[in-house]
Write an enzyme that holds these catalytic residues in place. Structure first.
Site, PDB file in Angstrom:
ATOM      1  N   HIS A  36      -3.812  -3.856  -8.035  1.00 46.14           N
ATOM      2  CA  HIS A  36      -2.810  -3.598  -6.789  1.00 46.14           C
ATOM      3  C   HIS A  36      -3.297  -2.134  -6.111  1.00 46.14           C
ATOM      4  O   HIS A  36      -2.986  -1.559  -7.313  1.00 46.14           O
ATOM      5  CB  HIS A  36      -1.918  -3.704  -7.907  1.00 46.14           C
ATOM      6  CG  HIS A  36      -0.057  -3.334  -7.113  1.00 46.14           C
ATOM      7  ND1 HIS A  36       0.270  -4.889  -6.788  1.00 46.14           N
ATOM      8  CD2 HIS A  36       0.192  -2.500  -6.664  1.00 46.14           C
ATOM      9  CE1 HIS A  36       1.357  -4.502  -5.889  1.00 46.14           C
ATOM     10  NE2 HIS A  36       1.613  -3.286  -6.463  1.00 46.14           N
ATOM     11  N   ASP A  38      -1.016  -0.137  -3.367  1.00 45.60           N
ATOM     12  CA  ASP A  38      -0.313   0.718  -2.674  1.00 45.60           C
ATOM     13  C   ASP A  38      -0.609   1.092  -1.829  1.00 45.60           C
ATOM     14  O   ASP A  38      -0.786   2.644  -1.731  1.00 45.60           O
ATOM     15  CB  ASP A  38       1.141   1.394  -4.038  1.00 45.60           C
ATOM     16  CG  ASP A  38       1.195   0.263  -4.974  1.00 45.60           C
ATOM     17  OD1 ASP A  38       2.027  -1.021  -4.433  1.00 45.60           O
ATOM     18  OD2 ASP A  38       0.995   0.630  -5.773  1.00 45.60           O
ATOM     19  N   MET A  40       1.539   2.669   1.732  1.00 48.35           N
ATOM     20  CA  MET A  40       2.825   3.534   2.231  1.00 48.35           C
ATOM     21  C   MET A  40       2.232   4.106   3.930  1.00 48.35           C
ATOM     22  O   MET A  40       1.795   4.703   3.654  1.00 48.35           O
ATOM     23  CB  MET A  40       3.474   4.406   1.061  1.00 48.35           C
ATOM     24  CG  MET A  40       3.190   3.299   0.451  1.00 48.35           C
ATOM     25  SD  MET A  40       4.221   4.690  -0.717  1.00 48.35           S
ATOM     26  CE  MET A  40       4.371   3.431  -2.896  1.00 48.35           C
ATOM     27  N   MET A 140      10.235  -6.690  -5.687  1.00 51.72           N
ATOM     28  CA  MET A 140      10.309  -5.800  -6.090  1.00 51.72           C
ATOM     29  C   MET A 140      11.163  -5.064  -7.151  1.00 51.72           C
ATOM     30  O   MET A 140      12.236  -5.736  -7.085  1.00 51.72           O
ATOM     31  CB  MET A 140      10.480  -5.065  -5.155  1.00 51.72           C
ATOM     32  CG  MET A 140       9.526  -4.882  -3.898  1.00 51.72           C
ATOM     33  SD  MET A 140       7.498  -3.602  -4.522  1.00 51.72           S
ATOM     34  CE  MET A 140       8.128  -2.390  -5.521  1.00 51.72           C
TER      35      MET A 140
HETATM   36  C1  DX5 Z   1       6.132   0.819  -5.883  1.00 51.83           C
HETATM   37  C2  DX5 Z   1       4.685   0.443  -5.697  1.00 51.83           C
HETATM   38  C3  DX5 Z   1       4.424  -0.082  -7.213  1.00 51.83           C
HETATM   39  C4  DX5 Z   1       3.964   1.447  -7.956  1.00 51.83           C
HETATM   40  C5  DX5 Z   1       4.419   0.952  -9.626  1.00 51.83           C
HETATM   41  O1  DX5 Z   1       6.462   1.511  -4.259  1.00 51.83           O
HETATM   42  O2  DX5 Z   1       4.798  -0.879  -5.297  1.00 51.83           O
HETATM   43  O3  DX5 Z   1       3.085  -1.212  -7.147  1.00 51.83           O
HETATM   44  O4  DX5 Z   1       2.885   1.865  -8.366  1.00 51.83           O
HETATM   45  O5  DX5 Z   1       4.324   1.587 -10.064  1.00 51.83           O
HETATM   46  P1  DX5 Z   1       5.212   1.832 -11.512  1.00 51.83           P
HETATM   47  O6  DX5 Z   1       4.672   0.506 -12.217  1.00 51.83           O
HETATM   48  O7  DX5 Z   1       4.906   2.866 -12.285  1.00 51.83           O
HETATM   49  O8  DX5 Z   1       6.186   1.696 -11.470  1.00 51.83           O
HETATM   50 ZN    ZN Z   2       3.488  -1.923  -5.327  1.00 52.09          ZN
END
Ligand code: DX5
Ligand code: ZN
Length: 226
Positions: A36, A38, A40, A140
């Protein structure tokens, strides 16, 4: 449930970027199913994570599909670049797309699986018109932007609502849960109807990340109806 075997997607955001290679190798050798990733942009979410050079470096070493979660405004601008960089799943935020139906088609036309993520404040009903065309819906379970946040409990209800909404319309839909997921709540999430569990800190901050992935993957739901 569309699949009897759930998927585990460790979130690279929680990896040690100074030794990313080792953390990628760990996921490769583990029972995890996806990486996964991310992305941003500092606009859709406050945080800035990383961009194409890092994604391409991950893609070079990763032996499992890259699940790319775009927390960026107007993601249409970059879909092709993410596909070129190695994404297998491209997930955009419903809240960031003015023409979501078109965006989903564009992702599929690139040969990727199309994911739609929704923030905690967005009701499942907002997904009604796209539930048939999405491959993945990412609910989410924290407000996006940072790892290590507390899981939002109303997610269980949203999973059930989404599964009911998709029934008979898209039984192959994968429901992904992202944020605050770990060994403490994984079974309950799967029982509620989740298919893909994203786990960042629960994996990479664990004493034994490999064993934690194995625990998450090994959750047995066959006793659910017993
Ligand atoms: C948050 C991200 C997640 C994050 C999850 O904005 O989309 O993918 O990495 O991290 P944990 O599992 O630590 O909550
Ligand atoms: Zn994520």
């Amino acid at each position: 449930m569309p699949n009897t075997q759930h998927l585990i997607a460790p979130s690279v955001l929680a990896a040690d970027f100074a030794r990313l290679s080792q953390d990628i190798a760990l996921v490769n050798e583990s029972q995890a199913d996806w990486f996964h990733i991310d992305i941003m942009d500092g606009l859709f979410v406050l945080n800035i994570s990383f961009g194409f050079p890092v994604l391409e470096a991950i893609a070079k070493e990763a032996k499992k599909p890259l699940d790319v979660h775009l927390m960026i405004v107007d993601p249409d601008r970059y879909l092709e670049q993410f596909q070129q960089a190695g994404a297998a799943v491209i997930t955009v935020h419903l809240e960031a797309c003015n023409h979501l139906h078109r965006t989903i088609q564009a992702i599929k036309d690139l040969g990727c699986q199309a994911g739609v993520a929704v923030n905690p404040h967005t009701p499942v009903s907002a997904l009604y018109e796209i539930v048939e065309s999405a491959d993945v819906v990412c609910l989410m379970s924290v407000n996006p932007g940072f790892g290590g946040q507390k899981f939002i409990e109303s997610t269980y209800r949203k999973i059930q609502e989404l599964r009911a909404m998709a029934a008979g319309r898209n039984d192959d839909l994968l429901i992904e849960i992202d944020g605050g997921v770990g060994t403490h709540n994984a079974k309950a999430l799967l029982q509620a109807g989740a298919d893909v569990l994203v786990a960042g800190n629960a994996v990479f901050a664990a004493e034994d990340p490999m064993a934690t992935i194995a625990t998450l993957k090994g959750i047995d739901l066959t006793q659910k109806h017993a």
